[in-house]
Design a protein around this motif. Structure first.
Motif, PDB file in Angstrom:
ATOM      1  N   GLY A   1      -4.314  -1.365 -23.119  1.00 10.69           N
ATOM      2  CA  GLY A   1      -5.354  -0.345 -23.178  1.00 10.69           C
ATOM      3  C   GLY A   1      -5.053   0.789 -24.136  1.00 10.69           C
ATOM      4  O   GLY A   1      -4.796   0.578 -25.329  1.00 10.69           O
ATOM      5  N   ALA A   2      -5.074   2.018 -23.617  1.00 11.07           N
ATOM      6  CA  ALA A   2      -4.906   3.214 -24.443  1.00 11.07           C
ATOM      7  C   ALA A   2      -3.539   3.283 -25.104  1.00 11.07           C
ATOM      8  O   ALA A   2      -3.350   4.033 -26.068  1.00 11.07           O
ATOM      9  CB  ALA A   2      -5.137   4.473 -23.595  1.00 11.07           C
ATOM     10  N   LEU A   3      -2.583   2.524 -24.599  1.00  3.14           N
ATOM     11  CA  LEU A   3      -1.248   2.542 -25.192  1.00  3.14           C
ATOM     12  C   LEU A   3      -1.246   1.971 -26.601  1.00  3.14           C
ATOM     13  O   LEU A   3      -0.290   2.174 -27.356  1.00  3.14           O
ATOM     14  CB  LEU A   3      -0.264   1.751 -24.319  1.00  3.14           C
TER      15      LEU A   3
ATOM     16  N   GLN B   1     -10.383  18.655 -16.325  1.00  4.47           N
ATOM     17  CA  GLN B   1     -10.200  17.381 -17.019  1.00  4.47           C
ATOM     18  C   GLN B   1     -10.629  16.241 -16.095  1.00  4.47           C
ATOM     19  O   GLN B   1     -10.624  16.383 -14.866  1.00  4.47           O
ATOM     20  CB  GLN B   1      -8.730  17.187 -17.404  1.00  4.47           C
ATOM     21  N   VAL B   2     -10.999  15.136 -16.711  1.00  2.00           N
ATOM     22  CA  VAL B   2     -11.345  13.936 -15.952  1.00  2.00           C
ATOM     23  C   VAL B   2     -10.478  12.787 -16.443  1.00  2.00           C
ATOM     24  O   VAL B   2     -10.483  12.457 -17.636  1.00  2.00           O
ATOM     25  CB  VAL B   2     -12.836  13.560 -16.116  1.00  2.00           C
ATOM     26  N   LEU B   3      -9.703  12.223 -15.542  1.00  2.00           N
ATOM     27  CA  LEU B   3      -8.849  11.082 -15.845  1.00  2.00           C
ATOM     28  C   LEU B   3      -9.118   9.994 -14.814  1.00  2.00           C
ATOM     29  O   LEU B   3      -9.557  10.277 -13.694  1.00  2.00           O
ATOM     30  CB  LEU B   3      -7.372  11.489 -15.784  1.00  2.00           C
ATOM     31  N   PRO B   4      -8.870   8.736 -15.154  1.00  2.00           N
ATOM     32  CA  PRO B   4      -9.108   7.665 -14.177  1.00  2.00           C
ATOM     33  C   PRO B   4      -8.162   7.772 -12.994  1.00  2.00           C
ATOM     34  O   PRO B   4      -6.996   8.131 -13.147  1.00  2.00           O
ATOM     35  CB  PRO B   4      -8.857   6.386 -14.989  1.00  2.00           C
TER      36      PRO B   4
ATOM     37  N   ALA C   1       0.486   1.758 -12.984  1.00  2.00           N
ATOM     38  CA  ALA C   1      -0.839   2.084 -12.451  1.00  2.00           C
ATOM     39  C   ALA C   1      -1.675   2.854 -13.457  1.00  2.00           C
ATOM     40  O   ALA C   1      -2.851   2.531 -13.694  1.00  2.00           O
ATOM     41  CB  ALA C   1      -0.703   2.878 -11.157  1.00  2.00           C
ATOM     42  N   THR C   2      -1.096   3.904 -14.066  1.00  2.00           N
ATOM     43  CA  THR C   2      -1.882   4.707 -15.007  1.00  2.00           C
ATOM     44  C   THR C   2      -2.221   3.910 -16.263  1.00  2.00           C
ATOM     45  O   THR C   2      -3.318   4.055 -16.816  1.00  2.00           O
ATOM     46  CB  THR C   2      -1.145   5.999 -15.383  1.00  2.00           C
ATOM     47  N   ALA C   3      -1.305   3.068 -16.716  1.00  2.00           N
ATOM     48  CA  ALA C   3      -1.607   2.233 -17.885  1.00  2.00           C
ATOM     49  C   ALA C   3      -2.758   1.284 -17.579  1.00  2.00           C
ATOM     50  O   ALA C   3      -3.651   1.070 -18.420  1.00  2.00           O
ATOM     51  CB  ALA C   3      -0.360   1.459 -18.305  1.00  2.00           C
ATOM     52  N   LEU C   4      -2.772   0.697 -16.388  1.00  2.00           N
ATOM     53  CA  LEU C   4      -3.869  -0.189 -15.998  1.00  2.00           C
ATOM     54  C   LEU C   4      -5.192   0.574 -15.902  1.00  2.00           C
ATOM     55  O   LEU C   4      -6.249   0.067 -16.300  1.00  2.00           O
ATOM     56  CB  LEU C   4      -3.551  -0.858 -14.663  1.00  2.00           C
ATOM     57  N   LEU C   5      -5.144   1.778 -15.356  1.00  2.00           N
ATOM     58  CA  LEU C   5      -6.359   2.590 -15.262  1.00  2.00           C
ATOM     59  C   LEU C   5      -6.943   2.878 -16.638  1.00  2.00           C
ATOM     60  O   LEU C   5      -8.162   2.791 -16.847  1.00  2.00           O
ATOM     61  CB  LEU C   5      -6.049   3.904 -14.540  1.00  2.00           C
ATOM     62  N   HIS C   6      -6.086   3.188 -17.592  1.00  2.00           N
ATOM     63  CA  HIS C   6      -6.570   3.463 -18.943  1.00  2.00           C
ATOM     64  C   HIS C   6      -7.015   2.189 -19.666  1.00  2.00           C
ATOM     65  O   HIS C   6      -7.712   2.279 -20.674  1.00  2.00           O
ATOM     66  CB  HIS C   6      -5.503   4.194 -19.747  1.00  2.00           C
TER      67      HIS C   6
END
Length: 279
Positions: A269-271, A64-67, A26-31
């Motif tokens: 993404g960010a990865l 902080q702001v994260l997706p 989920a977090t990888a997709l968000l980033h």
């Protein structure tokens, strides 16, 4: 808007790391810039829901702001767990309909057991991701082996349930519709296990028989657990988001998650950006 991709993380055993895998995907997709909706069907534990509640709290406390994902409200999980199947199904169907209107990807975490909600979710999946531990103890989730020769005897009840989900999808959406089923060996020990080769040989045979493909999972690393209280994963780590000192182990874990996302056919993404370890 096109229909969202539905990813179901499931098996019928506890302790295989379903929720750990779900929150990392989920977090990888968000980033990667995807609009993600999450539905946590493990009504008693709600580990994925708790993770993102922790995330909101950490962001507020650290400016902080994260997706963040969308999470349709299904009400109190423990109360819903005690409710009848009709009410549970109605709540899930309402949540799923809401998620369809807001997301590119719907990620559903299922409980370790055979429930109506889990079977329903599997029938809606475009992709089923099944984590299993690196042992023959978990292999019977997929199939039964001969106790003497270790030859494959038959698929498991869970394998048959995935087959039923595939048939349901073909009936409701046409023969061209299919479910991509991928089994990942999760919580691998860092050292090579003596029986791993035998296990992989039998998994390969079973993969051809019941129709799943194999992919890399997440090793049993402390860093996956140490970030959970913050609602963070290695996908979140950056020059400004470092609740713990970043080491080479974090860099390796980030690459591990990237490999998993690639195996699932999902954006990284960010990865893709390098993560520098602390000096």
């Amino acid at each position: 808007m096109s229909d969202p991709v539905v990813i179901v993380v499931g098996n019928e055993k506890g302790g295989a790391g379903k929720s750990t895998l779900a929150i990392h995907v989920a977090t990888a997709l968000l980033h990667a810039g995807k609009r993600v909706a999450i539905i946590d069907l493990d009504l008693r534990q709600r580990s994925m829901s708790k993770f993102f509640a922790n995330r909101a709290g950490w962001m507020h406390g650290n400016d902080q702001v994260l997706p963040m994902p969308v999470e349709p409200d299904m009400g109190d999980g423990k109360a819903l767990a005690r409710a009848g199947e009709d009410e549970q199904l109605a709540r899930f169907e309402a949540a799923f309909a809401e998620a369809r209107e807001q997301a590119d990807v719907i990620l559903i975490d299922t409980p370790g057991g055979d429930t109506l909600l889990s079977r329903t979710a599997h029938g809606l999946a475009d992709q089923i991701v099944t984590p299993m531990n690196d042992s023959f103890v978990d292999f019977d989730l997929l199939g039964t082996v001969d106790p003497v020769t270790l030859d494959l005897l038959k698929p498991s009840i869970y394998s048959e349930s995935v087959w039923e989900a595939r048939k349901h999808r073909a009936i409701t959406r046409g023969r061209g519709a299919s479910i991509d089923w991928i089994v990942v060996t999760n919580r691998l020990a860092v050292a090579e296990a003596r029986n791993r080769r035998r296990l992989e040989e039998r998994m390969q045979k079973l993969a051809g028989r019941v129709g799943f493909r194999m992919g890399p999972g997440l090793r049993d690393r402390v860093i996956y657990r140490e970030l959970f209280p913050f609602g963070l994963t290695v996908a979140d780590l950056s020059s400004t988001v470092r609740p713990v000192s970043v080491s080479l182990a974090h860099v390796a874990a980030r690459q591990e998650l990237r490999n998993l996302m690639q195996a699932l056919g999902l954006e990284t993404g960010a990865l893709d950006a390098p993560l520098d370890a602390a000096a």
